[in-house]
Scaffold this motif. Sequence first.
Motif, PDB file in Angstrom:
ATOM      1  N   GLN A 156       0.836  -1.205   0.000  1.00  0.00           N
ATOM      2  CA  GLN A 156       0.000   0.000   0.000  1.00  0.00           C
ATOM      3  C   GLN A 156       0.870   1.253   0.000  1.00  0.00           C
ATOM      4  OE1 GLN A 156      -3.405   0.249  -0.336  1.00  0.00           O
ATOM      5  NE2 GLN A 156      -3.352  -1.956  -0.733  1.00  0.00           N
ATOM      6  N   ASP A 157       1.973   1.210   0.736  1.00  0.00           N
ATOM      7  CA  ASP A 157       2.809   2.408   0.813  1.00  0.00           C
ATOM      8  C   ASP A 157       3.541   2.656  -0.505  1.00  0.00           C
ATOM      9  OD1 ASP A 157       3.119   4.518   2.697  1.00  0.00           O
ATOM     10  OD2 ASP A 157       5.248   4.051   2.810  1.00  0.00           O
ATOM     11  N   TYR A 158       3.852   1.569  -1.198  1.00  0.00           N
ATOM     12  CA  TYR A 158       4.448   1.746  -2.535  1.00  0.00           C
ATOM     13  C   TYR A 158       3.484   2.548  -3.421  1.00  0.00           C
ATOM     14  CZ  TYR A 158       5.907   0.665  -7.290  1.00  0.00           C
ATOM     15  OH  TYR A 158       6.266   0.778  -8.614  1.00  0.00           O
ATOM     16  N   LEU A 159       2.213   2.170  -3.393  1.00  0.00           N
ATOM     17  CA  LEU A 159       1.226   2.904  -4.189  1.00  0.00           C
ATOM     18  C   LEU A 159       1.093   4.339  -3.692  1.00  0.00           C
ATOM     19  CD1 LEU A 159      -1.683   0.318  -4.642  1.00  0.00           C
ATOM     20  CD2 LEU A 159       0.273   0.741  -6.154  1.00  0.00           C
ATOM     21  N   PHE A 160       1.109   4.492  -2.374  1.00  0.00           N
ATOM     22  CA  PHE A 160       0.999   5.837  -1.806  1.00  0.00           C
ATOM     23  C   PHE A 160       2.139   6.726  -2.311  1.00  0.00           C
ATOM     24  CE2 PHE A 160       2.209   9.078   1.241  1.00  0.00           C
ATOM     25  CZ  PHE A 160       1.021   9.769   1.407  1.00  0.00           C
ATOM     26  N   VAL A 161       3.354   6.188  -2.236  1.00  0.00           N
ATOM     27  CA  VAL A 161       4.529   6.982  -2.601  1.00  0.00           C
ATOM     28  C   VAL A 161       4.467   7.381  -4.080  1.00  0.00           C
ATOM     29  CG1 VAL A 161       7.057   6.917  -2.852  1.00  0.00           C
ATOM     30  CG2 VAL A 161       5.996   6.190  -0.716  1.00  0.00           C
ATOM     31  N   ARG A 162       3.948   6.494  -4.907  1.00  0.00           N
ATOM     32  CA  ARG A 162       3.810   6.860  -6.333  1.00  0.00           C
ATOM     33  C   ARG A 162       2.859   8.043  -6.507  1.00  0.00           C
ATOM     34  NH1 ARG A 162       6.476   3.283  -9.872  1.00  0.00           N
ATOM     35  NH2 ARG A 162       5.651   4.603 -11.504  1.00  0.00           N
ATOM     36  N   ALA A 181       3.847  17.518   7.847  1.00  0.00           N
ATOM     37  CA  ALA A 181       3.176  16.527   8.693  1.00  0.00           C
ATOM     38  C   ALA A 181       3.280  15.121   8.105  1.00  0.00           C
ATOM     39  CB  ALA A 181       1.711  16.919   8.906  1.00  0.00           C
ATOM     40  N   ILE A 182       3.138  15.027   6.794  1.00  0.00           N
ATOM     41  CA  ILE A 182       3.204  13.712   6.123  1.00  0.00           C
ATOM     42  C   ILE A 182       4.573  13.073   6.372  1.00  0.00           C
ATOM     43  CG2 ILE A 182       3.230  12.561   3.867  1.00  0.00           C
ATOM     44  CD1 ILE A 182       1.278  14.896   2.931  1.00  0.00           C
ATOM     45  N   GLU A 183       5.621  13.865   6.212  1.00  0.00           N
ATOM     46  CA  GLU A 183       6.980  13.352   6.411  1.00  0.00           C
ATOM     47  C   GLU A 183       7.278  13.112   7.888  1.00  0.00           C
ATOM     48  OE1 GLU A 183       7.980  12.262   3.772  1.00  0.00           O
ATOM     49  OE2 GLU A 183       9.119  13.669   2.522  1.00  0.00           O
ATOM     50  N   ALA A 184       6.821  14.021   8.732  1.00  0.00           N
ATOM     51  CA  ALA A 184       7.158  13.945  10.158  1.00  0.00           C
ATOM     52  C   ALA A 184       6.554  12.718  10.844  1.00  0.00           C
ATOM     53  CB  ALA A 184       6.723  15.223  10.873  1.00  0.00           C
ATOM     54  N   VAL A 185       5.351  12.317  10.420  1.00  0.00           N
ATOM     55  CA  VAL A 185       4.733  11.137  11.041  1.00  0.00           C
ATOM     56  C   VAL A 185       5.613   9.909  10.794  1.00  0.00           C
ATOM     57  CG1 VAL A 185       2.786   9.516  10.903  1.00  0.00           C
ATOM     58  CG2 VAL A 185       2.351  11.975  11.038  1.00  0.00           C
ATOM     59  N   TYR A 186       6.108   9.771   9.559  1.00  0.00           N
ATOM     60  CA  TYR A 186       6.971   8.622   9.275  1.00  0.00           C
ATOM     61  C   TYR A 186       8.300   8.729  10.012  1.00  0.00           C
ATOM     62  CZ  TYR A 186       4.411   5.552   6.166  1.00  0.00           C
ATOM     63  OH  TYR A 186       3.537   4.617   5.676  1.00  0.00           O
ATOM     64  N   GLN A 187       8.849   9.936  10.059  1.00  0.00           N
ATOM     65  CA  GLN A 187      10.126  10.125  10.760  1.00  0.00           C
ATOM     66  C   GLN A 187       9.978   9.740  12.240  1.00  0.00           C
ATOM     67  OE1 GLN A 187      11.344  12.794  13.061  1.00  0.00           O
ATOM     68  NE2 GLN A 187      13.174  11.521  13.096  1.00  0.00           N
ATOM     69  N   HIS A 239      -5.438  10.850   8.390  1.00  0.00           N
ATOM     70  CA  HIS A 239      -5.153   9.947   7.260  1.00  0.00           C
ATOM     71  C   HIS A 239      -3.996   9.002   7.586  1.00  0.00           C
ATOM     72  CE1 HIS A 239      -7.951  11.228   4.180  1.00  0.00           C
ATOM     73  NE2 HIS A 239      -7.669  12.502   4.415  1.00  0.00           N
ATOM     74  N   GLU A 240      -2.984   9.521   8.272  1.00  0.00           N
ATOM     75  CA  GLU A 240      -1.854   8.662   8.653  1.00  0.00           C
ATOM     76  C   GLU A 240      -2.316   7.551   9.597  1.00  0.00           C
ATOM     77  OE1 GLU A 240       1.289   8.461   7.634  1.00  0.00           O
ATOM     78  OE2 GLU A 240       1.192  10.142   6.253  1.00  0.00           O
ATOM     79  N   LEU A 241      -3.145   7.933  10.558  1.00  0.00           N
ATOM     80  CA  LEU A 241      -3.687   6.948  11.498  1.00  0.00           C
ATOM     81  C   LEU A 241      -4.486   5.874  10.752  1.00  0.00           C
ATOM     82  CD1 LEU A 241      -4.403   5.959  14.360  1.00  0.00           C
ATOM     83  CD2 LEU A 241      -6.171   7.716  14.449  1.00  0.00           C
TER      84      LEU A 241
END
Length: 232
Positions: free
Chosen positions: A57-63, A149-155, A220-222
């Motif tokens: 799913q994250d592969y698709l998200f990143v695309r 926020a998108i980047e920080a949640v993963y970090q 959305h991240e949650l």
Amino acid sequence: MKNLETSSMEEPEKTGMIDTWLDKHSSIYTAATRHAFVVSIRDGSVDLSSFRTWLGQDYLFVRGFVPFVANVLIRAGKESGESSDMEVILGGLASLYDEIEWFKREGSKWNVDFSTIVPQKANQEYRRFLEALMSSEVKYAVIMTAFWAIEAVYQESFAHCLEDGNKTPAELTGACHRWGNDGFKKYCLSVKNIAERCLENASSEVLAEAENVLVRVLEHELAFWEMSRGGN
Ligand SMILES: Cc1ncc(CO)c(N)n1
């Protein structure tokens, strides 16, 4: 409080908006950055079918994230007024190339065939949200806040899996290092500083929109972690 001396009476204190908002919305922030799926990676109890779901799913998200970041880059060139913004965003965009290559290698390692994966609901909804943010109506300060926020949640999430006392399985540390490394942390801080600078000059309407968008990213991240944990 450190800006007390420089703020005048008529100007409301606007610096450090992001931290103010994170404090105000700390429960959703913690839910997004300390999700059970992430904690299960850290304590080694992770269900590998959940990990495989997340990977696909994250592969698709990143695309879908690539055009979003490209849009941020275009705005950094046109709207920012600060030439260094472009370098920061360009660095992020360039690293997404490596990220996609990394996903492909992980996909073969875990036998996840990306060509057959369809985006689940949470993924579709997140991507639709990103598309809406790309509208030219959305102010630079707002899209930068979302981007941070998108980047920080993963970090925050993946750095947690590398902190002292972790039992993260060796075969998952690659994923954790990808977003949990120090360089990515510094990059997130640069993006945060850009967003903060823009928010300092923003109107109250733009501030309200940025706060709302920040909370929606966290939601959305949650939902994305929830979807991953649900497996498939
Ligand atoms: C869902 C999601 N959020 C954030 C990132 C960070 O880039 C990612 N790869 N996936």
